[in-house]
Structures are given as structure tokens and as C-alpha cells.
Design a protein around this motif. Sequence first.
Motif, PDB file in Angstrom:
ATOM      1  N   ILE A  56       6.083 -16.683 -47.778  1.00 19.58           N
ATOM      2  CA  ILE A  56       5.073 -17.427 -48.824  1.00 19.58           C
ATOM      3  C   ILE A  56       4.031 -18.167 -48.984  1.00 19.58           C
ATOM      4  N   SER A  57       4.686 -18.941 -47.807  1.00 19.43           N
ATOM      5  CA  SER A  57       3.593 -20.491 -47.032  1.00 19.43           C
ATOM      6  C   SER A  57       2.409 -20.220 -46.342  1.00 19.43           C
ATOM      7  N   ALA A  58       2.339 -18.309 -46.705  1.00 24.18           N
ATOM      8  CA  ALA A  58       1.442 -18.045 -45.375  1.00 24.18           C
ATOM      9  C   ALA A  58       0.635 -18.732 -43.886  1.00 24.18           C
ATOM     10  N   LEU A  59       1.813 -18.667 -43.686  1.00 21.48           N
ATOM     11  CA  LEU A  59       2.006 -19.297 -42.356  1.00 21.48           C
ATOM     12  C   LEU A  59       2.039 -18.449 -41.063  1.00 21.48           C
ATOM     13  N   PHE A  60       2.075 -16.548 -41.477  1.00 21.73           N
ATOM     14  CA  PHE A  60       1.516 -15.640 -40.271  1.00 21.73           C
ATOM     15  C   PHE A  60       0.321 -15.567 -39.745  1.00 21.73           C
ATOM     16  N   TYR A  61       0.146 -15.016 -38.472  1.00 21.93           N
ATOM     17  CA  TYR A  61      -1.816 -14.949 -37.726  1.00 21.93           C
ATOM     18  C   TYR A  61      -1.188 -14.365 -36.926  1.00 21.93           C
ATOM     19  N   HIS A  62      -0.510 -14.544 -35.910  1.00 23.47           N
ATOM     20  CA  HIS A  62      -0.560 -13.767 -34.795  1.00 23.47           C
ATOM     21  C   HIS A  62       0.250 -12.418 -35.063  1.00 23.47           C
ATOM     22  N   ASP A  63      -0.497 -11.579 -34.393  1.00 27.04           N
ATOM     23  CA  ASP A  63       0.229  -9.869 -34.539  1.00 27.04           C
ATOM     24  C   ASP A  63       1.761 -10.175 -34.194  1.00 27.04           C
ATOM     25  N   LYS A  64       1.976 -11.043 -32.889  1.00 28.05           N
ATOM     26  CA  LYS A  64       2.793 -11.116 -32.172  1.00 28.05           C
ATOM     27  C   LYS A  64       3.237 -12.356 -32.216  1.00 28.05           C
ATOM     28  N   ILE A  65       4.438 -12.594 -32.531  1.00 27.69           N
ATOM     29  CA  ILE A  65       5.230 -13.730 -32.582  1.00 27.69           C
ATOM     30  C   ILE A  65       6.326 -14.228 -31.671  1.00 27.69           C
ATOM     31  N   VAL A  66       6.854 -13.793 -30.978  1.00 28.13           N
ATOM     32  CA  VAL A  66       7.565 -13.776 -29.469  1.00 28.13           C
ATOM     33  C   VAL A  66       7.272 -13.406 -28.786  1.00 28.13           C
ATOM     34  N   SER A 220      -5.591 -25.533 -39.418  1.00 25.90           N
ATOM     35  CA  SER A 220      -4.155 -24.653 -39.001  1.00 25.90           C
ATOM     36  C   SER A 220      -4.634 -22.995 -38.154  1.00 25.90           C
ATOM     37  N   LYS A 221      -5.147 -22.336 -39.168  1.00 23.75           N
ATOM     38  CA  LYS A 221      -6.076 -21.072 -39.031  1.00 23.75           C
ATOM     39  C   LYS A 221      -7.107 -20.603 -38.313  1.00 23.75           C
ATOM     40  N   LEU A 222      -8.412 -21.806 -38.759  1.00 23.98           N
ATOM     41  CA  LEU A 222      -9.431 -22.035 -38.383  1.00 23.98           C
ATOM     42  C   LEU A 222      -8.924 -22.307 -36.844  1.00 23.98           C
ATOM     43  N   TRP A 234      -1.613 -31.952 -34.771  1.00 24.73           N
ATOM     44  CA  TRP A 234      -0.950 -31.422 -35.592  1.00 24.73           C
ATOM     45  C   TRP A 234      -1.207 -30.010 -35.876  1.00 24.73           C
ATOM     46  N   ALA A 235      -2.408 -29.307 -36.351  1.00 26.98           N
ATOM     47  CA  ALA A 235      -2.547 -27.845 -36.810  1.00 26.98           C
ATOM     48  C   ALA A 235      -1.622 -27.474 -36.027  1.00 26.98           C
ATOM     49  N   THR A 236      -1.310 -27.012 -34.325  1.00 30.74           N
ATOM     50  CA  THR A 236      -0.388 -26.289 -33.695  1.00 30.74           C
ATOM     51  C   THR A 236       1.922 -26.565 -35.263  1.00 30.74           C
ATOM     52  N   THR A 237       1.623 -27.887 -35.238  1.00 29.73           N
ATOM     53  CA  THR A 237       3.133 -28.049 -36.223  1.00 29.73           C
ATOM     54  C   THR A 237       3.057 -26.260 -36.763  1.00 29.73           C
ATOM     55  N   MET A 238       2.243 -25.881 -37.515  1.00 30.75           N
ATOM     56  CA  MET A 238       2.014 -25.073 -38.353  1.00 30.75           C
ATOM     57  C   MET A 238       1.447 -23.547 -37.788  1.00 30.75           C
ATOM     58  N   ASN A 239       2.114 -23.345 -36.905  1.00 29.21           N
ATOM     59  CA  ASN A 239       1.515 -22.712 -36.169  1.00 29.21           C
ATOM     60  C   ASN A 239       3.516 -21.534 -35.642  1.00 29.21           C
ATOM     61  N   ALA A 240       2.804 -20.544 -36.203  1.00 29.91           N
ATOM     62  CA  ALA A 240       4.252 -19.267 -37.004  1.00 29.91           C
ATOM     63  C   ALA A 240       5.136 -19.476 -35.662  1.00 29.91           C
ATOM     64  N   ARG A 241       4.606 -19.354 -34.549  1.00 33.47           N
ATOM     65  CA  ARG A 241       4.975 -18.980 -32.270  1.00 33.47           C
ATOM     66  C   ARG A 241       6.023 -20.782 -32.940  1.00 33.47           C
ATOM     67  N   GLN A 245       9.448 -20.996 -32.569  1.00 34.74           N
ATOM     68  CA  GLN A 245      10.542 -21.315 -31.072  1.00 34.74           C
ATOM     69  C   GLN A 245      11.511 -23.139 -30.825  1.00 34.74           C
ATOM     70  N   ARG A 246      10.948 -22.931 -32.439  1.00 31.46           N
ATOM     71  CA  ARG A 246      11.727 -24.505 -33.066  1.00 31.46           C
ATOM     72  C   ARG A 246      12.968 -23.551 -33.576  1.00 31.46           C
ATOM     73  N   LEU A 247      13.329 -23.049 -34.139  1.00 32.75           N
ATOM     74  CA  LEU A 247      14.191 -22.081 -35.200  1.00 32.75           C
ATOM     75  C   LEU A 247      15.160 -22.039 -34.326  1.00 32.75           C
ATOM     76  N   GLN A 248      14.469 -21.646 -32.738  1.00 37.26           N
ATOM     77  CA  GLN A 248      15.825 -20.291 -32.132  1.00 37.26           C
ATOM     78  C   GLN A 248      17.350 -22.264 -31.646  1.00 37.26           C
ATOM     79  N   PHE A 249      16.740 -23.320 -31.776  1.00 33.75           N
ATOM     80  CA  PHE A 249      17.575 -24.466 -31.733  1.00 33.75           C
ATOM     81  C   PHE A 249      18.701 -24.308 -32.380  1.00 33.75           C
ATOM     82  N   LEU A 250      18.322 -23.687 -34.059  1.00 30.48           N
ATOM     83  CA  LEU A 250      19.481 -24.042 -35.101  1.00 30.48           C
ATOM     84  C   LEU A 250      20.793 -22.911 -35.026  1.00 30.48           C
ATOM     85  N   ASP A 251      20.519 -21.937 -33.953  1.00 31.71           N
ATOM     86  CA  ASP A 251      21.689 -20.939 -33.886  1.00 31.71           C
ATOM     87  C   ASP A 251      21.945 -19.918 -35.648  1.00 31.71           C
ATOM     88  N   LEU A 252      20.617 -20.352 -36.615  1.00 30.02           N
ATOM     89  CA  LEU A 252      20.707 -19.690 -37.978  1.00 30.02           C
ATOM     90  C   LEU A 252      21.599 -18.254 -37.559  1.00 30.02           C
TER      91      LEU A 252
END
Length: 501
Positions: A56-66, A220-222, A234-241, A245-252
Motif C-alpha cells: 500500500i506504500s507503493a514501494l515495489f518496483y523491481h520484478d526481482k527483489i531478492v 525514489s522511483k525516478l 536517500w532515495a535508496t532507503t525507499m528501494n524494496a530491495r 535486506q534490512r528486514l532480514q536482521f529482525l528474525d521476522l
Amino acid sequence: MAHEEIKHNLSQRTCKENVPLLVHQTLKQRIMSSAEDGSSISREKWPHFVWFIMKISALFYHDKIVTERKCLSCEAEYLERLRGGTKMNSGSKAEVSHAEECLDVTMCYEYSTIDMAVKSIGSTSSHQERHCKACETCWWDRYGRIVRYTEESIGLKQWNHRGSWLVSVFILATVVSLLLFIVHFVIEKVFARKGYLLSFMTYTAFLCPLTVFPIMNVCSKLRSAFSGQRIGSWATTMNARYIVQRLQFLDLSKQGLPAKFFLIICLLWPIYCSSYRAIILVALKCHHDVEDQLLCLTVFITEIIWGCFMYLLYLIRTSFQIQSCLVLDFIKEYEGHAELCHSVIRRMVVDFKCFRRCVTLYLAVMIPICALGASTSLTWQYTLPTRFPRGRYFCGHRDAGDKVFHHTNVMIWSEVTMFFVLGPVAFGGFDVTYIWDNFQIHTIFMQDKKFRKFWNEMIRVLEDYEIHAIPSISFPWVLSMVSLYMALHFDMLTPAHLAKE
């Protein structure tokens, strides 16, 4: 002896705060234990709510994230092969200058080559087959174990599919269109009209926070579409990839979403404020039109997305606190291997710089806006009783002006407080440099006389990154004071105009 004990206790205390489990094991023991029980291959899905927030935050852009993860040297080697350069020997490492590190590492978040996607669990590329320890750290989990995963294994594939970029563009286009319509309505209603200056400033202080996230997301999309191969910003922070990669440190997958109470606040507070505004505009007013209804809808959508964005920034900040502790363990474990430790530190620093720039930009915009909002709210404290005196008929009801004054006052202060408080809470303050400062302090306390040359080199490298705290007196604060003066004095100098509105 006492000095060595203080250093040891300080290092252990930081690790216990960020990595509460397995903290007494060495990094090698954790990796070996994870390999024995098979947990180095992740097949547990992350909470669906994380992907819902990103959707809903419209962060997905690339077809492959991982995608494959590489250290700085391996990244430079890959770039040279990708650009058609001379192929390096399998055992060689690319020499990359300090000025090029941001360029090479952050570009990996913008690649569109299919061969970089991790298609199956356990898949390895040529550089991983050489067992590059620095590259393996890019797959660390919360406890420093190497846990590889795919989009399917973490449950991302069903949320990020072909055409997700089009959905993100549609969401952004819808939000921006609604905001432009409201801006046009405000300009047409109160801009450049005598006696409406305070009203215009109030609308400005209200609309600007709603436009911050959509504008940042569009930028960020541009950047991903046209200028991805540049130094990380700073726009890199809003990249889904970057976020994944940051979320992997949280053991979700095992611990679920952290700070659930803060997540509830990030969702309920915007819902409360937007609903309160809708009640005032629709229920308490004598007449309401299409513009009022669109305003309520726009506020509801944008404030919900903004709350989700605050929670994502909190998750990113937490991930850096955990990673910094893991890197300290890694440096201590591989004491004496300067180049290996440099590679691991570089990767963390480059990502952290992007996050810090994003936080700095956000606060530089929001602090003056919140100050302006508070200033105009204080001004309305004195003007609204004049416009709606006690006993005066409003909308056919006696003393209705008191009710309008009360609810409007509560609504405005709720929104100002929300925009001002949630950001610093998510960042842990008004600047995230303290994460880097703590990392440097603990690196200094970890020094061992047996490897004096190694530790001197480490400290020199950390100083070269030049990550300094933001000055307490800066342009945003000066602008805040100017906004405060303007809001308190402009229309207060001519109260007759306010009484006649």
C-alpha cells in the motif's frame, strides 16, 4: 585489569541490548550450529503484514527483489564483467578506492539483470563458490547466522509479481492527483485573498506533511528508472530491495513484527486524526460539498501510508543497531584480518549513509512544518473565540461555535503532535548518528595490544568515513523560528479582518 574489565562489560552490554539470544556464542559457533540443524536455509515465511505495508506504500518496483549479495570487492568485479571489461581471475579481488565504494555497493539495488535473482534456496554464484566470508555476511540473520532465502520462501513472491511496479505507479498517481486537487482547492479558496493569510498558512502546515512521503517515493522511483547507477542517496532507503535486506536482521519468521505497540500507534493515530477531521468537516458543518469529501478521503489515505512509512523506518533503524553489534563480533572474531573486516564495515556504512540521508532530509522538512503548524494553532487559540463568541448562533444552533472551536482545536493539535512525535520515536531521536557513534566507541574499547597495528588501522578507517552528528543550530531550526514569528504576528496585527471573515 580494571580497564580491561570495563571494556569487556561495555561490549557485552551493547550486544545484549541488540542481540538478546546466542550472545555468548562466537560468530563461528553460531554459523556451525546453524549449518548442523539446517536453519541456514530459510523456509519460514515472514509476516504478511510487512508485505501489505510495502504494497500500500507503493514501494515495489523491481520484478526481482531478492538478489545475490556481494561485498565491495566482489561487486566491483561483477560490474567489470557486466560492462564487458577484462575478466578477473577467480582468486583475485578488485581494488576499489574509498570514493567509489558508494557507487558500487548501492548500484546492486538497481540492477535489473535476471541472473542476479536468487531463484532457489541454496543456489550459489561463482563468487560464493569461492567462499568469500565478506559476501556471506550479507546473508546474516539476527544472530549472525548465514541464512539464505528466496522470494518464495519468505512469502514475498505472491505480493511482488509481474505488474507490481504498475500497481505502485497507480497508487502513487492516485495519491498525487488527490493532493494536487486539494492544493488547487486551497489556492482557489484562500490564496492571495485579504484577511485569509492565517488560513492559508494553516492549510500549508496541514498539507505539507501529507506530501512528504509521496514526493520522496516518486523521487525514489525516478532514480530507479533513470539514474540508478549513481552514488547511493536517500532515495535508496525507499528501494524494496534495500528494505528487504534490512528486514532480514529482525528474525521476522520466528519473532514476528517487533514493537507491535508502536505499530498500533502508527496506524490508530492517523485513523483517529483523519476520522476526527471528517467529523468536523462533514458532521459539524452546515453544508459540505465534494471538495470536503475528497479532502477527508485524501487525508485518510495519505496519513495511513505515512504511518506505515514511519514503522518501516523504525524497522530499518533497529536493523542497523543489530547489524552493528554483529559487525563488532565479526571484527573481534577475525582480529588481524584487516581487508576482510574493512569489506564488512564498508557494506554496513554505505547502507547506513543512505538511511541517515533519508532521515536528515525528512527531519529537515518536517521540523519547520511542525513548528509552523504549532504556531498557527496557537494563533487560532486567540482568533477562534472572536469568530465564534459564546451565545452566537452557528448553523442554526446556539453555542455551536463553542463546539466547533473545541473540536477544531483538538484535531489540529492531534495532527501537529502526531507529525512531530512519531518521526523522532521511529529514529530514536532527531539524528541517527548515535548508532555510528556507539559503533566507533565500542570498536575503540575492543582494542587488543597483540594486534595494535590492526586496531589502529580499523580506527583510522572509521574516522575516514566522516559520519558526524547534525549541528543543533541549523537551517531547519532557524526556519522554524522564522515560521513561529510569522504565524504569531501576521494576522494578529489586524484582528478586524479575522472578525469579519
